[in-house]
Motif scaffolding. Structure first.
Motif, mmCIF file in Angstrom:
data_model
loop_
_atom_site.group_PDB
_atom_site.id
_atom_site.type_symbol
_atom_site.label_atom_id
_atom_site.label_comp_id
_atom_site.label_asym_id
_atom_site.label_seq_id
_atom_site.Cartn_x
_atom_site.Cartn_y
_atom_site.Cartn_z
ATOM 1 N N HIS A 193 0.832 -1.205 0.000
ATOM 2 C CA HIS A 193 0.000 0.000 0.000
ATOM 3 C C HIS A 193 0.863 1.250 0.000
ATOM 4 O O HIS A 193 2.030 1.235 0.397
ATOM 5 C CB HIS A 193 -0.957 -0.017 1.190
ATOM 6 C CG HIS A 193 -1.857 -1.202 1.206
ATOM 7 N ND1 HIS A 193 -2.970 -1.294 0.396
ATOM 8 C CD2 HIS A 193 -1.802 -2.365 1.889
ATOM 9 C CE1 HIS A 193 -3.561 -2.461 0.592
ATOM 10 N NE2 HIS A 193 -2.864 -3.124 1.496
ATOM 11 N N VAL A 194 0.245 2.364 -0.404
ATOM 12 C CA VAL A 194 0.973 3.589 -0.653
ATOM 13 C C VAL A 194 1.633 4.153 0.599
ATOM 14 O O VAL A 194 2.752 4.677 0.528
ATOM 15 C CB VAL A 194 0.052 4.640 -1.312
ATOM 16 C CG1 VAL A 194 -1.135 4.979 -0.427
ATOM 17 C CG2 VAL A 194 0.821 5.910 -1.644
ATOM 18 N N ASP A 195 0.971 4.077 1.751
ATOM 19 C CA ASP A 195 1.572 4.614 2.968
ATOM 20 C C ASP A 195 2.885 3.913 3.260
ATOM 21 O O ASP A 195 3.888 4.551 3.626
ATOM 22 C CB ASP A 195 0.596 4.452 4.136
ATOM 23 C CG ASP A 195 1.125 5.044 5.431
ATOM 24 O OD1 ASP A 195 1.709 6.141 5.388
ATOM 25 O OD2 ASP A 195 0.949 4.421 6.490
ATOM 26 N N ASN A 196 2.909 2.601 3.087
ATOM 27 C CA ASN A 196 4.147 1.860 3.297
ATOM 28 C C ASN A 196 5.195 2.229 2.255
ATOM 29 O O ASN A 196 6.389 2.372 2.578
ATOM 30 C CB ASN A 196 3.878 0.361 3.251
ATOM 31 C CG ASN A 196 5.072 -0.452 3.698
ATOM 32 O OD1 ASN A 196 5.586 -0.283 4.783
ATOM 33 N ND2 ASN A 196 5.525 -1.342 2.833
ATOM 34 N N ALA A 197 4.786 2.394 1.003
ATOM 35 C CA ALA A 197 5.732 2.770 -0.051
ATOM 36 C C ALA A 197 6.416 4.088 0.290
ATOM 37 O O ALA A 197 7.648 4.233 0.169
ATOM 38 C CB ALA A 197 5.019 2.869 -1.392
ATOM 39 N N GLU A 198 5.632 5.061 0.718
ATOM 40 C CA GLU A 198 6.194 6.380 1.015
ATOM 41 C C GLU A 198 7.064 6.350 2.262
ATOM 42 O O GLU A 198 8.203 6.853 2.259
ATOM 43 C CB GLU A 198 5.069 7.394 1.182
ATOM 44 C CG GLU A 198 4.317 7.681 -0.108
ATOM 45 C CD GLU A 198 3.145 8.617 0.100
ATOM 46 O OE1 GLU A 198 2.785 9.322 -0.853
ATOM 47 O OE2 GLU A 198 2.567 8.629 1.205
ATOM 48 N N GLN A 199 6.549 5.764 3.328
ATOM 49 C CA GLN A 199 7.284 5.799 4.598
ATOM 50 C C GLN A 199 8.491 4.868 4.580
ATOM 51 O O GLN A 199 9.575 5.227 5.048
ATOM 52 C CB GLN A 199 6.339 5.438 5.752
ATOM 53 C CG GLN A 199 5.184 6.394 5.941
ATOM 54 C CD GLN A 199 5.639 7.793 6.304
ATOM 55 O OE1 GLN A 199 6.635 7.982 6.998
ATOM 56 N NE2 GLN A 199 4.918 8.790 5.822
#
Length: 397
Positions: free
Chosen positions: A289-295
């Motif tokens: 998911h995107v939150d994991n990708a960014e963080q």
């Protein structure tokens, strides 16, 4: 051949965040991104969300501007085929060799596709190219079939029906969303799709795909068929671990990394969809998911640049369809026991998923600002699950 200080394999949101993380600690070190994609890093969630539903969110807002922001050399249409750990080099499909000092693998996932005949009317949805292809084939008079009833399939079906396309969604769940949501909520979701005009074929799987000059025909496992002008699939992904495994790195449902996102090779890191990491709350896991990708991307970049910091963020994931919006932390599995805390008529609520009596996931349905509280519940659950009621206040602030 002078080595690149920071070499990144993969050109998605992880690569963008990693390059920015590197620059927080190292303003000058060379960064090269080798991407198999034809587009520079872009915000992936927009492909199934705002690009379809927000007229003011135009394509120029999708690219992340990685090269301009970080000075990275982003090389597109460049597939890495091998890693030589001893020489600290990678080889590309066109035969180029690139040396590195520190390497980040952010190869993401390969989407699952349908068995049978395919052409450009059968779109395995993942990339910006897929968005453009589907957008071109959508609209008034078009019959589309979405295969897959998870959150991506639901977002695609909602996006298409809101853009004048005739939509059928095919899902193996007996109720749309039934593998994620408790029964009452899943029925509520399916009813909303039907009310919007979507035909829902629940409890069904696609067995074959057949093509002629005018029609794509899907044969289902109950012997029926659906004719369409375009078919789009949202069936999940498999992490792209082949080059890591061939290089002798540890792989187990993803490239295995430690709390600083380093692999079993001290010069190689991995992050994003492809990384199996020790989450501070959830234990070892892999998150797409995107939150994991960014963080995780930012944390990996900082780790490459010398930061001695564990990755401690437990990511959330989210979806928006019609007027429904939700966020979640942890595991959403409808087979688990649940404790549900609703306002009224399934309007907004908090659902706790219990594994052997202990919270394993929290769903925030039309509820704002509860993700930190959800993480706290998972990290420090009450002794009595009944005490979960009222722990997070459901509703929009």
């Amino acid at each position: 051949m002078d080595p690149v200080k920071y070499l990144i394999i993969g050109g998605g949101m992880v690569a963008d965040s990693a390059a920015r993380g590197i620059r927080e600690l190292d303003e000058d070190g060379s960064i090269v991104v080798l991407s198999a994609d034809v587009d520079e890093p872009y915000t992936r969630p927009a492909l199934t969300k705002k690009l379809w539903t927000d007229e003011e969110f135009t394509w120029d807002k999708v690219p992340l501007g990685t090269a301009e922001a970080t000075g990275a050399d982003v090389r597109l249409s460049t597939e890495v085929t091998a890693i030589d750990r001893a020489a600290r080099t990678v080889t590309t499909a066109d035969g180029e060799t690139v040396a590195y000092e520190r390497l980040l693998i952010a190869t993401g996932g390969t989407p699952h596709s349908l068995e049978g005949e395919t052409d450009d009317r059968v779109i395995t949805f993942r990339s910006a190219q897929d968005y453009h292809a589907l957008r071109k084939r959508s609209g008034a008079g078009v019959r589309a079939v979405v295969v897959g009833g998870g959150y991506i399939g639901q977002e695609l079906a909602a996006a298409l029906i809101q853009n004048e396309t005739e939509v059928t969604i095919v899902t193996p769940d007996e109720t749309l969303g039934g593998s994620m949501f408790p029964a009452d909520l899943a029925h509520h979701v399916e009813d909303r799709f039907r009310a919007a005009g979507v035909t829902v074929r629940s409890g069904r799987r696609v067995e074959t795909v057949e093509l002629d000059d005018h029609t794509v025909t899907l044969r289902l496992d109950d012997g029926t068929s659906i004719d369409a002008n375009v078919v789009v699939t949202g069936l999940g992904v498999t992490p792209v671990t082949g080059i890591a495994e061939a290089a002798g790195l540890m792989v187990d449902d993803g490239i295995v990394v430690d709390e600083r996102l380093r692999t079993t090779d001290e010069h190689i890191w991995a992050a994003g969809d492809v990384a199996s990491y020790p989450d501070a709350i959830l234990g070892r896991t892999r998150v797409e998911h995107v939150d994991n990708a960014e963080q995780m991307g930012r944390a990996a970049g900082r780790s490459l640049a010398g930061a001695d910091e564990p990755y401690t963020h437990t990511p959330l994931f989210y979806s928006d369809v019609f007027e429904f919006s939700w966020e979640a932390v942890g595991t959403l599995d409808a087979e688990l026991e649940t404790v549900e805390d609703w306002t009224e008529e399934l309007e907004s609520g908090v659902i706790y998923y219990l594994d052997e009596g202990r919270p394993a996931g929290v769903l925030l349905w039309r509820t704002d600002g509860g993700t930190d509280e959800a993480r706290e519940v998972l990290a420090n659950p009450p002794a009595d699950p009944a005490e979960l009621i009222g722990r997070i206040r459901p509703g929009v602030a």
